[in-house]
Design a protein around this motif. Structure first.
Motif, PDB file in Angstrom:
ATOM      1  N   LYS A 101       0.871  -1.230   0.020  1.00 21.60           N
ATOM      2  CA  LYS A 101       0.056   0.071   0.050  1.00 21.60           C
ATOM      3  C   LYS A 101       0.863   1.301   0.064  1.00 21.60           C
ATOM      4  N   THR A 122     -15.557   0.268  -4.178  1.00 15.14           N
ATOM      5  CA  THR A 122     -14.660   0.429  -2.982  1.00 15.14           C
ATOM      6  C   THR A 122     -15.029  -0.585  -1.846  1.00 15.14           C
ATOM      7  N   GLU A 125     -11.946  -4.355   4.611  1.00 14.80           N
ATOM      8  CA  GLU A 125     -11.182  -5.617   4.949  1.00 14.80           C
ATOM      9  C   GLU A 125     -10.578  -5.246   6.265  1.00 14.80           C
ATOM     10  N   ASP A 156      -7.755  -2.164   5.625  1.00 13.05           N
ATOM     11  CA  ASP A 156      -7.040  -2.241   4.212  1.00 13.05           C
ATOM     12  C   ASP A 156      -8.218  -2.217   3.060  1.00 13.05           C
ATOM     13  N   SER A 158      -9.874  -1.371  -0.326  1.00 16.59           N
ATOM     14  CA  SER A 158      -9.521  -1.816  -1.521  1.00 16.59           C
ATOM     15  C   SER A 158     -10.730  -1.346  -2.564  1.00 16.59           C
ATOM     16  N   ARG A 160     -12.000  -2.516  -5.897  1.00 14.41           N
ATOM     17  CA  ARG A 160     -11.816  -3.967  -6.636  1.00 14.41           C
ATOM     18  C   ARG A 160     -11.715  -3.599  -8.200  1.00 14.41           C
ATOM     19  N   GLN A 163      -8.275  -2.787  -8.761  1.00 18.66           N
ATOM     20  CA  GLN A 163      -7.368  -3.915  -8.117  1.00 18.66           C
ATOM     21  C   GLN A 163      -7.318  -5.041  -9.225  1.00 18.66           C
ATOM     22  N   TRP A 170      -2.065  -5.408  -8.025  1.00 22.20           N
ATOM     23  CA  TRP A 170      -3.178  -5.182  -6.915  1.00 22.20           C
ATOM     24  C   TRP A 170      -2.913  -3.645  -6.322  1.00 22.20           C
ATOM     25  N   LYS A 174      -5.126  -0.476  -4.163  1.00 20.16           N
ATOM     26  CA  LYS A 174      -4.946  -0.697  -2.694  1.00 20.16           C
ATOM     27  C   LYS A 174      -4.381   0.690  -1.925  1.00 20.16           C
TER      28      LYS A 174
END
Length: 284
Positions: A101, A122, A125, A156, A158, A160, A163, A170, A174
């Motif tokens: 990250k 979005t 995690e 975390d 993310s 998607r 990603q 990724w 991130k």
């Protein structure tokens, strides 16, 4: 000890959390950064606190920042819970999956989550993160915990589509700004009796989506320190995030659920406190 950093974003001061009260230790410590950890700052701070100096109290209304200053790197482990692999349709890794990250993603535990420009996926995690305490290179697994300064709660975030749907690594999904709220504090290792048995939860708008335990990690912290140190030098203050359990928006069937402006994301972990982010749309 429980380390905090408080104040305006970019101008945080170091503090400690003792019981329910926050104390300003900026007269003792410059910041919780690489130099602090490298120069045995935790022990020095502990001794200074034992001498009972007169410290200013920090009001509960003052913003908390990340409990560690911007590290040299934030390393994350992907697909590190078996049941998370299952929900995403991914095979269980035979070696840790590593991604980074950006350090500009780091923010306070209760700062707003800024949904990136053009984002439609979005996701959340919850993760157990740990902070490196001293320079680590080619570390044996048996010695690995000597290199860990403490633990933090981490979300975390993310994107998607960025990603998974736009090629490349990724990291592009991130590292967006505000995608790494850390804290509310860093608990030193002696504060946590068993880091391999911490319950954790995450809700969105009051609905529970993640409810798990660090017992279910595929690759645990000593192995991660050993493994990562075979490929790069870990520096004091580096943040390593160990992966998320099932219950992410991407894994919800038949229709994934993603964050929209106005959503409230709350999360917590046994011994590591809780945090709350409100999602807001990107603005120039």
């Amino acid at each position: 000890m429980k380390l905090i950093r408080f104040g305006e974003a970019g101008k945080e001061k170091p503090g400690v959390l003792i019981g329910e009260k926050r104390w300003d230790v900026s007269s003792i410590v410059t910041d919780y950064n690489e130099a602090f950890f490298e120069e045995n700052g935790l022990e020095k701070l502990k001794k200074a606190l034992e001498s009972n100096p007169s410290l200013p109290e920090v009001a509960d209304t003052v913003r908390l920042g990340s409990p560690v200053a911007r590290p040299s790197k934030i390393i994350c482990i992907g697909l590190n819970y078996v049941d998370h692999c299952v929900e995403t349709g991914a095979p269980i890794p035979t070696e840790p999956i590593i991604f980074f990250k950006s350090t500009t993603a780091l923010c306070g535990p209760n700062d707003d989550l800024v949904i990136p420009k053009n984002s439609e996926k979005t996701d959340w995690e919850i993760e157990l993160a740990f902070v490196v305490g001293k320079k680590a290179s080619y570390v044996d697994e048996a010695d690995a915990m000597d290199y860990v300064a403490g633990y933090c709660l981490h979300n975390d975030y993310s994107e998607r589509a960025f990603q998974l749907e736009r090629g490349g690594q990724w990291a592009k999904g991130k590292g967006c700004d505000t995608f790494a709220p850390l804290g509310p504090f860093m608990a030193t290792t002696d504060e946590i009796a068993d880091v391999n048995n911490l319950s954790m939860w995450l809700t969105v708008n009051g609905k529970t989506y993640q409810n798990s335990n660090s017992l279910n990690l595929v690759f645990k912290i000593p192995y991660l320190v050993h493994y990562l140190s075979q490929f790069m030098t870990l520096l004091p203050g580096d943040v390593i995030s160990t992966g998320t359990p099932p219950g992410v928006g991407l894994g919800i069937k038949p229709n994934p659920v993603y964050i929209k402006a106005g959503d409230v994301i709350e999360l917590g972990m046994e011994g590591l406190g809780s945090s709350k982010q409100v999602a807001v749309a990107y603005k120039k």
